[in-house]
Design an enzyme around this catalytic site. Structure first.
Site, PDB file in Angstrom:
ATOM      1  N   ARG A   1      11.055 -10.570   4.876  1.00  0.00           N
ATOM      2  CA  ARG A   1      11.770  -9.290   4.972  1.00  0.00           C
ATOM      3  C   ARG A   1      12.959  -9.383   5.931  1.00  0.00           C
ATOM      4  O   ARG A   1      12.844  -9.916   7.024  1.00  0.00           O
ATOM      5  CB  ARG A   1      10.830  -8.206   5.524  1.00  0.00           C
ATOM      6  CG  ARG A   1       9.751  -7.751   4.587  1.00  0.00           C
ATOM      7  CD  ARG A   1       8.910  -6.747   5.342  1.00  0.00           C
ATOM      8  NE  ARG A   1       7.747  -6.311   4.602  1.00  0.00           N
ATOM      9  CZ  ARG A   1       6.694  -5.708   5.168  1.00  0.00           C
ATOM     10  NH1 ARG A   1       6.662  -5.499   6.470  1.00  0.00           N
ATOM     11  NH2 ARG A   1       5.686  -5.325   4.431  1.00  0.00           N
TER      12      ARG A   1
ATOM     13  N   ARG B   1      -1.572 -10.213  12.801  1.00  0.00           N
ATOM     14  CA  ARG B   1      -1.787  -8.893  12.189  1.00  0.00           C
ATOM     15  C   ARG B   1      -2.786  -8.986  11.040  1.00  0.00           C
ATOM     16  O   ARG B   1      -3.644  -8.122  10.858  1.00  0.00           O
ATOM     17  CB  ARG B   1      -0.454  -8.325  11.660  1.00  0.00           C
ATOM     18  CG  ARG B   1       0.437  -7.735  12.743  1.00  0.00           C
ATOM     19  CD  ARG B   1       1.861  -7.521  12.259  1.00  0.00           C
ATOM     20  NE  ARG B   1       1.968  -6.500  11.220  1.00  0.00           N
ATOM     21  CZ  ARG B   1       3.042  -6.366  10.425  1.00  0.00           C
ATOM     22  NH1 ARG B   1       4.069  -7.184  10.548  1.00  0.00           N
ATOM     23  NH2 ARG B   1       3.078  -5.426   9.516  1.00  0.00           N
TER      24      ARG B   1
ATOM     25  N   ARG C   1     -10.597   3.488  10.624  1.00  0.00           N
ATOM     26  CA  ARG C   1     -10.254   2.132  11.007  1.00  0.00           C
ATOM     27  C   ARG C   1     -11.478   1.394  11.542  1.00  0.00           C
ATOM     28  O   ARG C   1     -11.494   0.167  11.602  1.00  0.00           O
ATOM     29  CB  ARG C   1      -9.168   2.190  12.089  1.00  0.00           C
ATOM     30  CG  ARG C   1      -8.175   1.048  12.043  1.00  0.00           C
ATOM     31  CD  ARG C   1      -7.103   1.235  13.086  1.00  0.00           C
ATOM     32  NE  ARG C   1      -6.002   2.076  12.653  1.00  0.00           N
ATOM     33  CZ  ARG C   1      -4.975   1.640  11.918  1.00  0.00           C
ATOM     34  NH1 ARG C   1      -4.902   0.393  11.540  1.00  0.00           N
ATOM     35  NH2 ARG C   1      -4.009   2.455  11.574  1.00  0.00           N
TER      36      ARG C   1
ATOM     37  N   ARG D   1      12.446  -7.831  11.697  1.00  0.00           N
ATOM     38  CA  ARG D   1      11.651  -7.107  12.703  1.00  0.00           C
ATOM     39  C   ARG D   1      10.836  -8.110  13.520  1.00  0.00           C
ATOM     40  O   ARG D   1      10.270  -9.046  12.964  1.00  0.00           O
ATOM     41  CB  ARG D   1      10.687  -6.141  12.011  1.00  0.00           C
ATOM     42  CG  ARG D   1      11.249  -4.757  11.801  1.00  0.00           C
ATOM     43  CD  ARG D   1      10.318  -3.897  10.969  1.00  0.00           C
ATOM     44  NE  ARG D   1       8.910  -4.015  11.392  1.00  0.00           N
ATOM     45  CZ  ARG D   1       7.897  -3.410  10.772  1.00  0.00           C
ATOM     46  NH1 ARG D   1       8.116  -2.680   9.712  1.00  0.00           N
ATOM     47  NH2 ARG D   1       6.668  -3.554  11.196  1.00  0.00           N
TER      48      ARG D   1
ATOM     49  N   LYS E   1       0.826  -1.215   0.000  1.00  0.00           N
ATOM     50  CA  LYS E   1       0.000   0.000   0.000  1.00  0.00           C
ATOM     51  C   LYS E   1       0.857   1.261   0.000  1.00  0.00           C
ATOM     52  O   LYS E   1       0.524   2.244  -0.665  1.00  0.00           O
ATOM     53  CB  LYS E   1      -0.912  -0.028   1.224  1.00  0.00           C
ATOM     54  CG  LYS E   1      -2.009   1.001   1.213  1.00  0.00           C
ATOM     55  CD  LYS E   1      -3.180   0.555   2.072  1.00  0.00           C
ATOM     56  CE  LYS E   1      -2.759   0.296   3.510  1.00  0.00           C
ATOM     57  NZ  LYS E   1      -2.989   1.457   4.378  1.00  0.00           N
TER      58      LYS E   1
END
Ligand SMILES: [Zn+2]
Length: 218
Positions: free
Chosen positions: A126, A170, A87, A159, A13
């Site tokens: 990642r 998530r 949200r 991370r 995004k």
């Protein structure tokens, strides 16, 4: 043109947002960035938000909307891309009220859809270098030597919220929060689903096609 941009973590995004903002001369409004800035500048709204956060509470919808509307009212922009906001349905309703009062409305809701397993692969792969900040991906952009920065800095790191368990949570949270929002906007007839499983360039083209066809209110 006022655009609400919905998309799960790992959907790309951020990249698409930048391209859209440049092409259509819009202003990118991220509720996270604005909240951080209001707190840092210690504004009245920032202080209020801080007091909720200090006591471990969520910042209430009307306060978030007030911050966003302050931003929308203060800038002479050709329009806005709202990112990470609204949200909740509560925020969406408050936003609609505030926009109507300002003679505006949400013109289109971009709903970027990506398969969950694809999101997981993208996020859990990642890696980054803690020293020079270079970003890698174990599948799509691997370093020359496994787990080592190409610039000789040493070992790469992941991370903590990019690990498989956290990512699944998530993604689940995203769906729980977003499904009712999509339904809310579907009732207004302005949701455009975009297939985010395709290559970046193809997704960009699909987003442009949608936005080229939007008839704006103002
Ligand atoms: Zn490095």
């Amino acid at each position: 043109m006022i655009v609400v941009f919905l998309g799960p973590p790992g959907a790309g995004k951020g990249t698409q947002c930048k391209l859209i903002v440049d092409r259509y001369g819009l202003t990118h409004l991220s509720s996270g960035d604005i909240l951080r800035r209001e707190r840092k500048e210690n504004t009245e709204l920032g202080q209020k938000a801080q007091s909720y956060m200090d006591s471990g509470q969520l910042v209430p919808d009307d306060l978030i909307v007030a911050m966003m509307m302050k931003e929308i009212g203060s800038q002479s922009s050709g329009g806005y891309v709202l990112d990470g906001f609204p949200r909740t349905i509560g925020q969406a309703q408050e936003l609609d009220k505030a926009l109507v009062a300002a003679g505006k409305k949400v013109d289109v809701v971009l709903n970027l859809e990506v398969d969950d397993n694809k999101l997981e692969t993208r996020i859990t792969g990642r890696r980054s270098c803690g020293k020079c900040g270079t970003a890698y991906h174990v599948t799509f952009n691997p370093p020359k030597t496994e787990d080592q920065c190409d610039k000789g800095c040493g070992a790469l790191t992941q991370r903590p919220d990019d690990t498989s368990e956290v990512v699944q949570q998530r993604i689940k949270t995203y769906h729980e929060q977003t499904s009712p929002l999509v339904e809310y906007y579907q009732q207004q007839g302005n949701v455009k689903n975009v297939n985010g499983n395709l290559d970046i360039q193809e997704v960009t083209k699909a987003l442009y096609d949608v936005l080229d066809g939007v008839k704006t209110s103002a």
